[in-house]
Design a protein around this motif. Structure first.
Motif, PDB file in Angstrom:
ATOM      1  N   ASP A 106       0.848  -1.193   0.000  1.00 45.56           N
ATOM      2  CA  ASP A 106       0.000   0.000   0.000  1.00 45.56           C
ATOM      3  C   ASP A 106       0.882   1.241   0.000  1.00 45.56           C
ATOM      4  O   ASP A 106       1.731   1.407   0.872  1.00 45.56           O
ATOM      5  N   GLU A 107       0.688   2.122  -0.967  1.00 38.03           N
ATOM      6  CA  GLU A 107       1.534   3.302  -1.109  1.00 38.03           C
ATOM      7  C   GLU A 107       0.940   4.553  -0.473  1.00 38.03           C
ATOM      8  O   GLU A 107       1.498   5.650  -0.624  1.00 38.03           O
ATOM      9  N   ARG A 108      -0.154   4.426   0.257  1.00 37.27           N
ATOM     10  CA  ARG A 108      -0.697   5.600   0.931  1.00 37.27           C
ATOM     11  C   ARG A 108       0.307   6.152   1.946  1.00 37.27           C
ATOM     12  O   ARG A 108       1.062   5.377   2.566  1.00 37.27           O
ATOM     13  N   PRO A 109       0.338   7.475   2.147  1.00 39.87           N
ATOM     14  CA  PRO A 109       1.210   8.019   3.200  1.00 39.87           C
ATOM     15  C   PRO A 109       0.869   7.369   4.534  1.00 39.87           C
ATOM     16  O   PRO A 109      -0.307   7.139   4.848  1.00 39.87           O
ATOM     17  N   THR A 110       1.903   7.064   5.311  1.00 41.98           N
ATOM     18  CA  THR A 110       1.752   6.190   6.469  1.00 41.98           C
ATOM     19  C   THR A 110       2.360   6.788   7.721  1.00 41.98           C
ATOM     20  O   THR A 110       3.444   7.388   7.677  1.00 41.98           O
ATOM     21  N   VAL A 111       1.661   6.603   8.841  1.00 40.61           N
ATOM     22  CA  VAL A 111       2.168   6.891  10.178  1.00 40.61           C
ATOM     23  C   VAL A 111       2.387   5.563  10.878  1.00 40.61           C
ATOM     24  O   VAL A 111       1.461   4.752  10.964  1.00 40.61           O
ATOM     25  N   VAL A 112       3.599   5.319  11.377  1.00 38.54           N
ATOM     26  CA  VAL A 112       3.893   4.123  12.157  1.00 38.54           C
ATOM     27  C   VAL A 112       3.834   4.511  13.629  1.00 38.54           C
ATOM     28  O   VAL A 112       4.389   5.538  14.039  1.00 38.54           O
ATOM     29  N   GLN A 141       6.646   6.166   1.497  1.00 42.94           N
ATOM     30  CA  GLN A 141       5.344   6.586   2.009  1.00 42.94           C
ATOM     31  C   GLN A 141       5.327   6.731   3.523  1.00 42.94           C
ATOM     32  O   GLN A 141       4.396   7.319   4.077  1.00 42.94           O
ATOM     33  N   VAL A 142       6.341   6.216   4.220  1.00 47.32           N
ATOM     34  CA  VAL A 142       6.391   6.395   5.675  1.00 47.32           C
ATOM     35  C   VAL A 142       6.831   7.826   5.970  1.00 47.32           C
ATOM     36  O   VAL A 142       7.973   8.213   5.700  1.00 47.32           O
TER      37      VAL A 142
END
Length: 245
Positions: free
Chosen positions: A132-138, A172-173
């Motif tokens: 998944d290439e959506r911008p991501t928050v870990v 994306q992260v």
């Protein structure tokens, strides 16, 4: 999409049980009161909800968190009893957040203050990010970078480099949110595609003195929480709100 991060509540079953600087139950209630005014779309609680690992402490946490009129999610910290947590509320991993994605990790090591992501969870994280290439928050409890307090850094994430290598491979992260440090903190993970921002937020309980060699409470700082606004174009902004007790 507005996220609110709350962390390190350190609750006791007895709501009148004090911490070093105040009453954790009273302070969490005040933080939730304040955060409600920011109208969050989602709340993330980044570990150490309990201090005494009691069922009563999680009931007290639930009483406060269920006041939010939006989805909320939690992860365990080193002080938490994971089995008791999930009896009250599930720990979710992959969370949709409109145009964004939230991925939550469990860095707790049974019987230890230090944390670890671990090879199995790192492999799962890599697969999730590749899908998944959506911008991501870990989201995690232990910070994945050094925070500049010697004693906290000695009790941090033992596989920081391995974690940084995994997230650094995925552009994306954008942001990592963590707990554990009981202070407003901003660090960076240097990655080939550009820096990944790492943020911690104030505890709802006691605050730790930044830059300290040995354990020290910051008696001048107030409890608080972090606000993170995520835009559909992948941009974001964040700030910390402090709460008068």
């Amino acid at each position: 999409m507005r996220l609110v991060q709350i962390s390190d509540c350190h609750l006791y079953a007895d709501p009148m049980q004090p911490s070093r600087r105040g009453l954790p139950a009273r302070q969490l209630a005040a933080v939730v009161d304040a955060a409600l005014h920011d109208r969050p779309d989602m709340v993330l609680v980044t570990g150490d909800l309990s201090q005494d690992e009691s069922e009563g402490s999680y009931r007290l946490a639930m009483d406060n968190l269920l006041r939010f009129q939006c989805p909320w999610y939690w992860i365990p910290g080193n002080h938490d009893d994971l089995a008791l947590m999930v009896e009250h509320w599930e720990v979710e991993i992959d969370i949709g957040a409109a145009a964004w994605r939230i991925v939550q990790l469990n860095t707790r090591i049974e019987g230890e203050v230090k944390g670890r992501v671990g090879e199995e969870q790192l492999a799962a994280l890599s697969e999730l990010l590749a899908d998944d290439e959506r911008p991501t928050v870990v989201v995690m409890h232990h910070p994945p970078v050094q925070v500049g307090s010697v004693w906290i850094d000695e009790l941090g994430l033992v596989d920081q480099e391995a974690f940084q290598e995994v997230v650094g491979a995925f552009p994306q992260v954008k942001v990592v949110l963590c707990g554990h440090v009981h202070q407003a903190f901003h660090g960076k993970i240097n990655a080939p595609h550009g820096d990944i921002d790492v943020f911690a937020c104030p505890s709802t309980s006691d605050q730790f003195l930044a830059g300290s060699v040995e354990f020290a409470v910051d008696e001048a700082s107030r409890p608080g929480y972090r606000v993170l606004d995520l835009s559909r174009d992948g941009s974001w902004q964040t700030w910390v709100e402090r709460v008068e007790i």
